[in-house]
Design an enzyme around this catalytic site. Structure first.
Site, PDB file in Angstrom:
ATOM      1  CG  ASP A  33     -59.263 -13.327  -3.279  1.00  0.00           C
ATOM      2  OD1 ASP A  33     -59.619 -14.396  -3.036  1.00  0.00           O
ATOM      3  OD2 ASP A  33     -58.564 -12.455  -2.552  1.00  0.00           O
TER       4      ASP A  33
ATOM      5  CG  ASN B 142     -54.742 -15.825  -0.608  1.00  0.00           C
ATOM      6  OD1 ASN B 142     -54.489 -14.599  -0.774  1.00  0.00           O
ATOM      7  ND2 ASN B 142     -56.029 -16.096  -0.244  1.00  0.00           N
TER       8      ASN B 142
ATOM      9  NE  ARG C 202     -65.079 -23.849   3.654  1.00  0.00           N
ATOM     10  CZ  ARG C 202     -64.974 -23.487   4.656  1.00  0.00           C
ATOM     11  NH1 ARG C 202     -63.981 -22.471   4.882  1.00  0.00           N
ATOM     12  NH2 ARG C 202     -66.076 -23.337   5.498  1.00  0.00           N
TER      13      ARG C 202
END
Length: 1196
Positions: free
Chosen positions: A431, A841, A811
């Site tokens: 991430d 997430n 995105r």
């Protein structure tokens, strides 16, 4: 967001609830998961009071508040644990062997197989029983804790396990909520309380919860006991952030009042009350139905590559075992075809043996040989591997270099089964926000109508301009923008003194929020003169530039969610004007504002994104009285829905947040974490491919990738994004046009690069390529429409990705991250994948990868809780993989190979012995030696080796990432090293047997002419065996500690002591005293001593020669490097005179004398793995320079 695996476990946990009746709980059968007609809602009577005095109250049956996290009870521990252990193939195999020994007349005692098996079973059972006892103790501590329940206007002290659904519970400051409660009232008049959910999701930030305004005044026991209400809510489900319900409040002679309930009204079990004296709440979910219990889940059973190799090797050795038994059985009957051999005069058959069918005798003999040779399968290896993994995991937690002073925490191991997998990683998926960056936001600048504001100064940008400030409601756009920043958020204020409703002593304030972005924006508005002063009842207070206090009534909050990617508030000004303020990502705001207002702000957003800043756009809309009334009615109706509430709310939010006016945008800096760039560079040097999967916009992520050295300046980039795909209506057609260029990857790559004007050359090996793709394009590739001819999109896209050294996916939705990981994980060769992230997430991709790493970051601890390993910072990944992963893999690979090797050495002489005893199944070793070999004589040295060995010191492993590539692709557990170890074991087994056999050619080994027997023969072989395999491990040891010395020499001493002890006593429980005085008699022979020493040396000679050869080769390599260094120094000094490089390099010239080079300024010439010529100062590459020699890699 709850992981998909957690949702699947709901059915399992609910199934367990069916048995709560046995455990003392009461659950209606219709609520057990697995039934198709499960009731969707439940009704809770607050305080167990009926709505009407005329109605009879029937006590409802819900689960009690007992928590049961243990898996065993006193009654089911033995059968359940044994069943689980014998499900393992190795344990079940040895159980069958043991039963065969008991039933069939075999040459060895059942004790030889039973004792090692029972030892493994007992040790494992004790370990699992102790762990379950700890769980029982923890459950008891929670269940027996004291709570206060309001009954008949009095507080009654009870144990937590006695709480029932509907009880009104009082919780005081710093206490933990005993069950899931609906918040009714608090000691604060505004009905607000603050909680922390660190034990649930790890978030240490304060969260604000609200009571229903109709119950906020019930602040005493008498008041709360007078409440008559019912709560209708959904059945228990594990999502921590979702709750749907409503409360119906009944008053005498009045119509019932219904209010909606959401997550902000639910206080979860495990949360802690903070900054609030006390609260009252009604229990809605108890015991195993609480969200915390439903989220209690075991880790997924991920299998490492080592386990797969063990199974493959086990199959080979099983084949060897069956082959040996088959050969011996066949040769036995060939041998017995001669009548003299079948029934010699001294061993006549019984009548029963003569009448037995030959087929049955052959099968019995086959089983006997299987039993005789079964020790070739190392049953103790499994328990040793488990102990190595369990004990080895502590070294990660104890590593002081992986301890972070800021959060006062170190690394955490949640799954020790994957330690060796850390040394085999090929793909790293990371991430960006909070993982590569600090997630510590700092307000940088803002843009309002084309004007850039930075450090309080307005700069008119050349890209846009305004004809003067546009005014709304008598206020300029700048003030409107700053008010939006002060109002559109969920920030709370902690600290400070409250005098007459106003907070003073602002220096003591602390802004608290679940999102650091919001705090940065509020602080940014304060820098420009607008200060958020906090909440007062339903009002938000703002201090403007004139030090005037403005109050805005907060009417509605349209909370942020990852689908909308925006949040809004509806407020009412003191003049009665209704305003909607909205902030969110540009992709979600731009389609909802006036299109003629976008361009002047879009330029600034893109520029800030290129600079690596996080951007948010701010918009507003004025609402009329009629508009607000319509919105209020719609929201109230949707909030009261118990079914599909979220879908209804989303549709209303979508309608409200339309036709807005764009005010401006903000830029917030999220700085790169310390040593993040160096870590990524080290991982790439180690042969790993790093992919960044983020939800941020492409420009921001791209800038971060350059800063973190994921992309180099010479990396050619291929972009597959919405921007490059063109018209949204033709995206899929354009994608098909690009991907249908050719089936061959090289031509396809060239066509794609030509299309994007990135490269007109063929796909070359020396050139580094990078790929950028966004979520919408990825959806077209992975989930194309059914009517499109796009079946090969995924395969071509995957070929492109695998050719790239680094990939950026922006995105991305959480499930798309998991899709990417799954796609790479399932490619040919099944490469080992690692995912690392810090937020909720990231949980999906962490669970999907072979190895999941969680960052203990500022977005909560969900990632850390669901991961296999957790580290404080991204930089710690370098040592975790390059040092710990490397060593764990080498250790366990050596452990596995060593176990198979030493058992082959053990059984091969037993097999050869059958050729000299007429295949009579006569054992070569005594039963005590058979039993103790794997348990005592050879177990501790290899365990100590697998925990402590460092064939290369940790500093070298961390500083030279290229060493990681030497063990990649499971190099030490491939068939080639396995065959080498098998050959070595076979060679030594032959030496053991035939060496002693030739020694026994002279039947008299003593001066008195006394002859040694077959047990002396076997004891000499066993002695040579034990000493050889132990000294082999000593030769392999590179890192000696006192513990290695103790277990290696101690094991040999113990064997000698045991042999004297076992043969020095007449044991009354033995029928035959065949080992009596055998060992003591054996060691009195000089010939035996010479034979033992000679055979040990011959057996180890291949290893000794190999060590000597490696040392000579290493010494020659060092001499060659010193010669290269000397020549390079002369060349550099000559070049320095000609080019005057001292002006450029100063005293840190690369080949300056060593005393002139500080350690912190070393310049290391080196070459990349692809042959690129680079010169590195420290760790940062300086492109364009050339290496003096590709072989030169020593640090100066």
């Amino acid at each position: 967001m709850l992981s998909s695996r957690g949702k699947l476990l709901l059915s399992y946990v609910s199934y367990l609830q069916c048995y709560c009746g046995h455990l003392g709980s009461r659950i209606e059968t219709r609520w057990c998961a697995g039934e198709e007609k499960r009731v969707g809602t439940r009704t809770v009577f607050v305080g167990h009071r009926p709505v009407s005095e005329t109605d009879a109250y029937v006590e409802q049956k819900f689960c009690d508040n007992r928590i049961v996290s243990s898996k065993y009870t006193v009654w089911n521990f033995l059968p359940k644990n044994l069943f689980e252990q014998f499900r393992r193939i190795a344990n079940f195999y040895f159980l069958i062997i043991f039963l065969v020994q008991v039933i069939v007349d075999t040459p060895t005692s059942p004790v030889t197989s039973g004792l090692p098996l029972f030892f493994v079973i007992i040790v494992t059972a004790i370990k699992q029983g102790y762990e379950d006892w700890l769980r029982h103790r923890a459950d008891k501590e929670v269940n027996k804790s004291s709570v206060f329940i309001v009954e008949n206007a009095k507080q009654v002290k009870k144990h937590s396990e006695k709480i029932k659904v509907g009880d009104i519970v009082e919780v005081k400051a710093d206490e933990t909520f005993p069950c899931d409660l609906i918040f009714l009232a608090s000691s604060n008049d505004d009905g607000i309380c603050y909680v922390t959910t660190a034990s649930l999701d790890g978030e240490s930030n304060f969260k604000t919860h609200y009571a229903v305004r109709d119950t906020t005044g019930l602040q005493t026991d008498d008041d709360i006991d007078s409440l008559t209400a019912t709560i209708e809510c959904e059945q228990p489900q594990p999502d921590l952030y979702k709750f749907v319900g409503r409360i119906n409040i009944y008053r005498s002679n009045q119509e019932p009042v219904a209010r909606s309930l959401g997550p902000e009204n639910l206080l979860l079990k495990g949360s802690t009350l903070k900054n609030t004296k006390k609260i009252y709440g009604v229990a809605v979910y108890t015991g195993m139905e609480t969200k915390m219990a439903l989220n209690y889940q075991g880790k997924s059973q991920k299998r490492s590559a080592v386990e797969k190799s063990i199974n493959a090797f086990l199959v080979v050795y099983l084949c060897i075992l069956v082959s040996k038994a088959t050969v011996c059985t066949t040769l036995k009957y060939i041998w017995q075809s001669n009548p003299f051999n079948d029934e010699p005069w001294y061993n006549q058959k019984t009548i029963k043996e003569r009448d037995t069918f030959k087929i049955l005798r052959m099968f019995t003999d086959f089983l006997s040989f299987m039993v005789l040779f079964n020790f070739i399968i190392p049953v103790s290896m499994y328990v040793t591997v488990e102990m190595q993994k369990f004990l080895g995991s502590f070294f990660i937690a104890w590593d002081k270099e992986m301890y972070d002073e800021e959060i006062k925490e170190g690394a955490l191991v949640n799954t020790s089964d994957l330690n060796e997998e850390l040394g085999q990683v090929e793909y790293v998926f990371t991430d960006k926000t909070g993982t590569l960056t600090e997630n510590s936001m700092k307000f940088i600048e803002c843009c309002i109508d084309g004007h850039k504001y930075k450090d309080g100064i307005s700069e008119v940008d050349g890209f846009s301009h305004t004809d003067g400030p546009l005014r709304y409601y008598g206020k300029c756009r700048e003030e409107l923008f700053l008010r939006a920043l002060c109002l559109c958020h969920t920030v709370q204020i902690k600290g400070g003194d409250n005098v007459d409703g106003l907070r003073v002593n602002q220096e003591c304030w602390t802004y608290i929020s679940s999102s650091p972005d919001e705090i940065a924006l509020v602080k940014g508005a304060k820098k420009y003169g607008f200060t958020f002063l906090g909440h007062e009842a339903d009002y938000m207070k703002v201090q403007n530039q004139k030090n005037e206090i403005e109050k805005y009534q907060l009417l509605h909050v349209l909370n942020f969610d990852p689908v909308r990617r925006r949040m809004s508030v509806i407020v009412k000004t003191s003049t009665g004007i209704f305003l909607l303020f909205c902030k969110g990502a540009d992709s979600s705001i731009f389609p909802r504002v006036q299109q003629d207002e976008i361009q002047q702000t879009k330029v600034h957003v893109e520029r800030n994104a290129m600079d690596g800043y996080r951007t948010l756009c701010v918009a507003f809309k004025e609402l009329t009285q009629e508009d607000y009334k319509k919105i209020n009615d719609q929201l109230s109706e949707a909030k009261m829905a118990l079914q599909d509430r979220e879908e209804k709310m989303a549709r209303i939010f979508d309608d409200i947040e339309a036709d807005m006016h764009l005010i401006g945008a903000t830029a917030v800096e999220d700085r790169l974490q310390e040593h993040a760039a160096e870590t990524i560079e080290a991982l790439q040097t180690a042969g790993m491919k790093v992919w960044v999967l983020t939800g941020d916009k492409m420009e921001t992520a791209k800038s971060t990738c350059y800063a973190s050295r994921l992309f180099q300046t010479n990396t050619e980039l291929l972009e597959l994004t919405t921007k490059t795909m063109g018209d949204s209506d033709r995206k899929e057609e354009r994608l098909h046009e690009l991907f249908s260029c050719s089936k061959t990857s090289v031509r396809c790559h060239r066509t794609l690069f030509i299309f994007f004007c990135l490269s007109y050359r063929s796909w070359t090996v020396s050139q580094e390529y990078g790929l950028i793709i966004d979520g919408s394009t990825l959806s077209l590739i992975l989930n194309p429409s059914q009517d499109s001819s796009s079946s090969n999109y995924k395969s071509i896209f995957l070929q492109i990705c695998l050719k790239c050294t680094s990939v950026l996916c922006c995105r991305m939705a959480p499930l798309q991250k998991a899709q990417i990981v799954r796609m790479v994980k399932n490619t040919k060769g099944n490469p080992i994948t690692l995912s690392i992230g810090d937020g909720a997430n990231d949980v999906s991709m962490i669970l999907e990868a072979h190895v999941g790493i969680g960052i203990k970051g500022k977005e909560g601890r969900q990632a850390a809780r669901n991961s296999d390993y957790a580290v404080p910072k991204f930089k710690h990944l370098r040592k975790l993989l390059l040092a710990h992963g490397h060593l764990y893999y080498v250790r366990i690979a050596h452990l596995v190979q060593y176990f198979f090797y030493k058992n082959l050495c053990f059984i091969l002489p037993q097999f050869l012995y059958q050729f000299f005893c007429g295949f009579s199944q006569q054992p070569l070793y005594d039963a005590a030696y058979l039993t103790m070999y794997n348990i005592c004589f050879t177990s501790l040295p290899i365990l100590a080796y697998s925990l402590l060995e460092q064939h290369i010191n940790i500093e070298t492993l961390t500083s030279d990432p290229r060493l990681y590539m030497k063990i990649s692709d499971n190099a030490m557990l491939q068939w080639k090293p396995f065959l080498y170890w098998t050959f070595l074991g076979s060679f030594e087994g032959l030496v053991f047997f035939f060496g002693v056999y030739f020694l026994f050619q002279n039947s008299s080994l003593e001066h008195n002419g006394k002859v040694f027997g077959n047990w002396t023969f076997g004891t000499i072989v066993f002695t040579v065996l034990v000493f050889t395999v132990t000294l082999k491990l000593a030769l392999d040891t590179r890192f000696w500690t006192w513990m290695n010395h103790f277990v290696i020499w101690g094991s040999l001493a113990f064997y000698v002591f045991f042999s004297f002890f076992w043969g020095g006593i007449i044991w009354p429980f033995l029928k035959q005293q065949r080992m009596y005085f055998v060992f003591a008699h054996m060691v009195t022979s000089v010939s035996t001593w010479l034979a033992i020493v000679l055979l040990i040396f011959i057996s180890l000679s291949p290893e000794i020669l190999l060590v000597v050869f490696k040392n000579a080769k290493r010494k020659n390599h060092q001499v060659r490097n010193e010669r290269i260094y000397h020549n390079a120094s002369l060349l550099w000094r000559g070049a320095s005179v000609l080019l005057n490089t001292d002006r450029l390099w100063g005293s840190n010239a690369p080949f300056a004398p060593r005393e002139r080079l500080p350690a912190s300024h070393r310049v290391i010439p080196s070459c990349t793995k692809k042959g690129q010529k680079v010169l590195t100062r420290g760790t940062a590459p300086i492109r364009g320079s050339r290496c003096i020699s590709s072989a030169f890699s020593v640090s100066l």
